[in-house]
Design a protein around this motif. Structure first.
Motif, PDB file in Angstrom:
ATOM      1  N   ILE A  95     -11.184 -22.628  31.275  1.00 54.69           N
ATOM      2  CA  ILE A  95     -11.125 -21.420  30.459  1.00 54.69           C
ATOM      3  C   ILE A  95     -11.346 -21.827  29.011  1.00 54.69           C
ATOM      4  CG2 ILE A  95      -9.688 -19.501  29.670  1.00 54.69           C
ATOM      5  CD1 ILE A  95      -8.255 -19.652  32.387  1.00 54.69           C
ATOM      6  N   GLY A  96     -12.304 -21.178  28.348  1.00 49.96           N
ATOM      7  CA  GLY A  96     -12.577 -21.514  26.955  1.00 49.96           C
ATOM      8  C   GLY A  96     -13.846 -20.849  26.464  1.00 49.96           C
ATOM      9  N   THR A  97     -14.353 -21.345  25.347  1.00 48.01           N
ATOM     10  CA  THR A  97     -15.599 -20.826  24.800  1.00 48.01           C
ATOM     11  C   THR A  97     -16.750 -21.734  25.219  1.00 48.01           C
ATOM     12  OG1 THR A  97     -15.230 -22.022  22.738  1.00 48.01           O
ATOM     13  CG2 THR A  97     -14.496 -19.722  22.809  1.00 48.01           C
ATOM     14  N   VAL A  98     -17.922 -21.153  25.374  1.00 46.22           N
ATOM     15  CA  VAL A  98     -19.097 -21.903  25.818  1.00 46.22           C
ATOM     16  C   VAL A  98     -19.592 -22.766  24.657  1.00 46.22           C
ATOM     17  CG1 VAL A  98     -21.443 -21.749  26.717  1.00 46.22           C
ATOM     18  CG2 VAL A  98     -19.716 -20.079  27.452  1.00 46.22           C
ATOM     19  N   SER A  99     -19.657 -24.070  24.909  1.00 49.66           N
ATOM     20  CA  SER A  99     -20.152 -24.975  23.869  1.00 49.66           C
ATOM     21  C   SER A  99     -21.530 -25.528  24.209  1.00 49.66           C
ATOM     22  CB  SER A  99     -19.178 -26.135  23.660  1.00 49.66           C
ATOM     23  OG  SER A  99     -19.102 -26.931  24.821  1.00 49.66           O
TER      24      SER A  99
ATOM     25  N   ILE B  42     -17.069 -15.211  22.856  1.00 50.18           N
ATOM     26  CA  ILE B  42     -15.911 -14.783  23.640  1.00 50.18           C
ATOM     27  C   ILE B  42     -15.454 -15.895  24.589  1.00 50.18           C
ATOM     28  CG2 ILE B  42     -16.549 -12.341  23.541  1.00 50.18           C
ATOM     29  CD1 ILE B  42     -17.422 -12.589  26.483  1.00 50.18           C
ATOM     30  N   THR B  43     -14.218 -15.799  25.017  1.00 49.54           N
ATOM     31  CA  THR B  43     -13.643 -16.740  25.972  1.00 49.54           C
ATOM     32  C   THR B  43     -13.977 -16.288  27.385  1.00 49.54           C
ATOM     33  OG1 THR B  43     -11.841 -17.334  24.483  1.00 49.54           O
ATOM     34  CG2 THR B  43     -11.474 -17.709  26.833  1.00 49.54           C
ATOM     35  N   ILE B  44     -14.419 -17.237  28.196  1.00 49.40           N
ATOM     36  CA  ILE B  44     -14.670 -16.957  29.614  1.00 49.40           C
ATOM     37  C   ILE B  44     -13.975 -18.032  30.442  1.00 49.40           C
ATOM     38  CG2 ILE B  44     -16.888 -15.810  29.208  1.00 49.40           C
ATOM     39  CD1 ILE B  44     -18.248 -18.396  30.317  1.00 49.40           C
ATOM     40  N   GLY B  45     -13.992 -17.849  31.733  1.00 48.10           N
ATOM     41  CA  GLY B  45     -13.456 -18.842  32.657  1.00 48.10           C
ATOM     42  C   GLY B  45     -14.457 -19.103  33.766  1.00 48.10           C
ATOM     43  N   ILE B  46     -14.390 -20.288  34.322  1.00 46.58           N
ATOM     44  CA  ILE B  46     -15.218 -20.647  35.466  1.00 46.58           C
ATOM     45  C   ILE B  46     -14.305 -21.238  36.530  1.00 46.58           C
ATOM     46  CG2 ILE B  46     -17.170 -21.999  36.326  1.00 46.58           C
ATOM     47  CD1 ILE B  46     -18.150 -22.278  33.446  1.00 46.58           C
ATOM     48  N   ASN B  47     -14.382 -20.689  37.727  1.00 48.28           N
ATOM     49  CA  ASN B  47     -13.697 -21.272  38.874  1.00 48.28           C
ATOM     50  C   ASN B  47     -14.692 -22.134  39.625  1.00 48.28           C
ATOM     51  OD1 ASN B  47     -11.154 -20.081  38.542  1.00 48.28           O
ATOM     52  ND2 ASN B  47     -11.806 -18.226  39.591  1.00 48.28           N
ATOM     53  N   GLY B  48     -14.259 -23.318  40.000  1.00 46.42           N
ATOM     54  CA  GLY B  48     -15.112 -24.219  40.746  1.00 46.42           C
ATOM     55  C   GLY B  48     -15.009 -23.997  42.241  1.00 46.42           C
ATOM     56  N   GLY B  49     -15.946 -24.588  42.939  1.00 47.43           N
ATOM     57  CA  GLY B  49     -15.971 -24.480  44.391  1.00 47.43           C
ATOM     58  C   GLY B  49     -15.301 -25.635  45.106  1.00 47.43           C
ATOM     59  N   GLY B  50     -14.815 -26.625  44.367  1.00 46.99           N
ATOM     60  CA  GLY B  50     -14.099 -27.727  44.972  1.00 46.99           C
ATOM     61  C   GLY B  50     -14.967 -28.906  45.378  1.00 46.99           C
ATOM     62  N   GLY B  51     -16.274 -28.801  45.178  1.00 48.58           N
ATOM     63  CA  GLY B  51     -17.179 -29.895  45.529  1.00 48.58           C
ATOM     64  C   GLY B  51     -18.134 -30.187  44.390  1.00 48.58           C
ATOM     65  N   CYS B  52     -18.879 -31.257  44.538  1.00 50.84           N
ATOM     66  CA  CYS B  52     -19.855 -31.667  43.521  1.00 50.84           C
ATOM     67  C   CYS B  52     -21.201 -31.909  44.194  1.00 50.84           C
ATOM     68  CB  CYS B  52     -19.369 -32.925  42.809  1.00 50.84           C
ATOM     69  SG  CYS B  52     -17.756 -32.757  42.019  1.00 50.84           S
TER      70      CYS B  52
END
Length: 113
Positions: free
Chosen positions: A28-32, A89-99
């Motif tokens: 969760i944060g701002t896109v850099s 704006i602040t957004i969040g990304i949920n991962g899928g648990g794999g790479c």
């Protein structure tokens, strides 16, 4: 008796392995940064903020996740990331648990605000 013991061990193994689900991270944060990689048809979205729960395979940067540009959802994630970067704006990304998309980076599963 021996068959029932083997059957019991098999059931125990299945039950135990069900609890070994992959950990999925959240950032969760701002896109850099937004990095589109043509060779892999993916985008790396980097946030400045808090990263938690990343899987062990996310060894490069737990605040950066990879989205598949061959899929509509991946292209939507790119659009949201670019919009969020432009507006701050602040957004969040949920991962899928794999790479699986790019070694060292967790696969993005969801972008949210």
């Amino acid at each position: 008796m021996r068959v029932s013991r083997l059957w019991g061990l098999a059931v125990l193994g299945i039950v135990m392995s069900a609890g070994l689900a992959h950990a999925a991270g959240t950032v969760i944060g701002t896109v850099s940064g937004v990095n589109v990689i043509d060779a892999n048809d993916l985008v790396l979205i980097k946030l400045v903020g808090t990263a938690t729960g990343a899987p062990g395979c996310a060894t490069v940067n737990t605040s950066t996740m990879a989205a598949d540009l061959k899929k509509e959802a991946g292209r939507a994630m790119l659009a949201v990331a670019l919009s969020a970067k432009a507006s701050g704006i602040t957004i969040g990304i949920n991962g899928g648990g794999g790479c699986t998309r790019l070694s060292g980076y967790e696969d993005a599963a969801q972008v949210f605000q």
